[in-house]
Design a protein around this motif. Structure first.
Motif, PDB file in Angstrom:
ATOM      1  N   GLU A 240       0.834  -1.197   0.000  1.00  0.00           N
ATOM      2  CA  GLU A 240       0.000   0.000   0.000  1.00  0.00           C
ATOM      3  C   GLU A 240       0.870   1.249   0.000  1.00  0.00           C
ATOM      4  O   GLU A 240       1.872   1.334   0.710  1.00  0.00           O
ATOM      5  N   GLY A 241       0.473   2.212  -0.819  1.00  0.00           N
ATOM      6  CA  GLY A 241       1.225   3.466  -0.898  1.00  0.00           C
ATOM      7  C   GLY A 241       0.695   4.316  -2.031  1.00  0.00           C
ATOM      8  O   GLY A 241      -0.141   3.868  -2.826  1.00  0.00           O
ATOM      9  N   THR A 242       1.186   5.534  -2.125  1.00  0.00           N
ATOM     10  CA  THR A 242       0.750   6.478  -3.153  1.00  0.00           C
ATOM     11  C   THR A 242       1.813   6.569  -4.235  1.00  0.00           C
ATOM     12  O   THR A 242       2.988   6.825  -3.945  1.00  0.00           O
ATOM     13  N   VAL A 244       4.106   8.086  -6.663  1.00  0.00           N
ATOM     14  CA  VAL A 244       4.710   9.410  -6.807  1.00  0.00           C
ATOM     15  C   VAL A 244       5.539   9.484  -8.084  1.00  0.00           C
ATOM     16  O   VAL A 244       5.537  10.474  -8.800  1.00  0.00           O
ATOM     17  N   PHE A 284       6.929   4.978  -4.658  1.00  0.00           N
ATOM     18  CA  PHE A 284       6.279   5.810  -3.651  1.00  0.00           C
ATOM     19  C   PHE A 284       7.126   7.011  -3.235  1.00  0.00           C
ATOM     20  O   PHE A 284       6.762   7.740  -2.318  1.00  0.00           O
TER      21      PHE A 284
END
Length: 302
Positions: A240-242, A244, A284
């Motif tokens: 899980e992460g955004t 980038v 991320f």
């Protein structure tokens, strides 16, 4: 020793904008300049993880000097062939609502320079690892991957190939130790759309039948799959992460895999999960993965 080859290194000029409007002046909110190229990325991430490597390839002109200087400033070792004419390319990476890339062409690479690279590769020995990553510039023979692998065949060198469909298919007959297509590239290699995990596994096994020993499949937000030469298979969800920065994530996965394999004394499971965590850590972050980022993600997946 781990060696990486980058035929066409670059200076990557990275820009972030709120929005990109064509035909108008756009102003960046963030900018950075980094050495680029898939093999260089692998070497830089290996260094971040505490592993040494030696980067090979071609550099030219003032941009080539900048690539080499900055690359070495990260503590990485380079043994580039220096070209007498031209200049190493500049790639522009624009990150707005969508990612846009403008990649330069790069210098002419004469026959003598190609031979100089082959001479450096002749020093590799049993137990070494060689990473061949990225596209082949139009100034080189389109079969140079095959020439390299043929020269190094039967010498106990682990060869990792991270390349697009045409290049990858051509080298399978030389039995690469590891290949890393993503699920879309895997489908393109067989002119089909892979809709299920079962389909992906079946076609990964076809690559093994064609010569690849170990097949690592990245699937972006769906995680990754890995088939080993010993018949084992591993699956991991994406951490899980955004997202980038997608640039260098695949190269980071390769670096993480090699680091995990070395640290564990040859554990496929450790290598796989280390690869997944490292690729995600780069995705991320604004920059390439660091050891603390990787270790944090490892705790969540394996």
């Amino acid at each position: 020793m781990i060696y990486t080859v980058t035929f066409n290194p670059s200076l990557d000029y990275i820009l972030r904008l709120d929005d990109l409007t064509r035909g108008e002046i756009n102003r960046a909110t963030y900018e950075n300049i980094l050495p680029g190229g898939k093999g260089l990325n692998v070497s830089m991430v290996l260094k971040n993880l505490g592993h040494e490597s030696r980067a090979l390839g071609f550099v030219a002109g003032f941009t080539g000097e900048a690539v080499e200087k900055q690359f070495k400033s990260f503590g990485c070792e380079a043994d580039f062939v220096h070209l007498d004419e031209g200049f190493s390319r500049i790639n522009v990476k624009i990150k707005a609502k969508e990612e846009t890339e403008i990649n330069g062409q790069g210098p002419l690479i004469p026959k003598a320079a190609q031979n100089a690279l082959f001479q450096k590769l002749e020093t590799l020995k049993d137990g070494d690892t060689l990473v061949l990553a990225g596209s082949i510039p139009n100034t080189l023979p389109d079969d140079i991957y095959e020439r390299i692998m043929e020269r190094l065949a039967h010498r106990g060198i682990r060869i990792v190939v991270d390349a697009t469909k045409g290049l990858l298919r051509k080298v399978l007959k030389y039995g690469p130790w590891l290949i890393k297509p993503n699920n879309h590239e895997l489908g393109e290699m067989f002119d089909t759309e892979l809709k299920t995990e079962k389909d992906i596994l079946a076609h990964a096994k076809k690559l093994q039948e064609m010569g690849a020993k170990n097949v690592l499949i990245s699937m972006a937000g769906d995680g990754a799959l890995f088939l080993t030469e010993t018949g084992e298979s591993f699956r991991s969800p994406a951490p899980e992460g955004t997202l980038v920065n997608s640039v260098g994530a695949g190269d980071s996965m390769v670096a993480g895999f090699l680091a995990g394999f070395a640290e564990s004394g040859g554990s496929w499971e450790r290598a796989f999960f280390m690869g997944v965590a490292t690729g995600s850590a780069s995705a991320f972050s604004e920059n390439l993965a660091t050891r603390p980022e990787v270790e944090a993600l490892l705790k969540t997946i394996g």
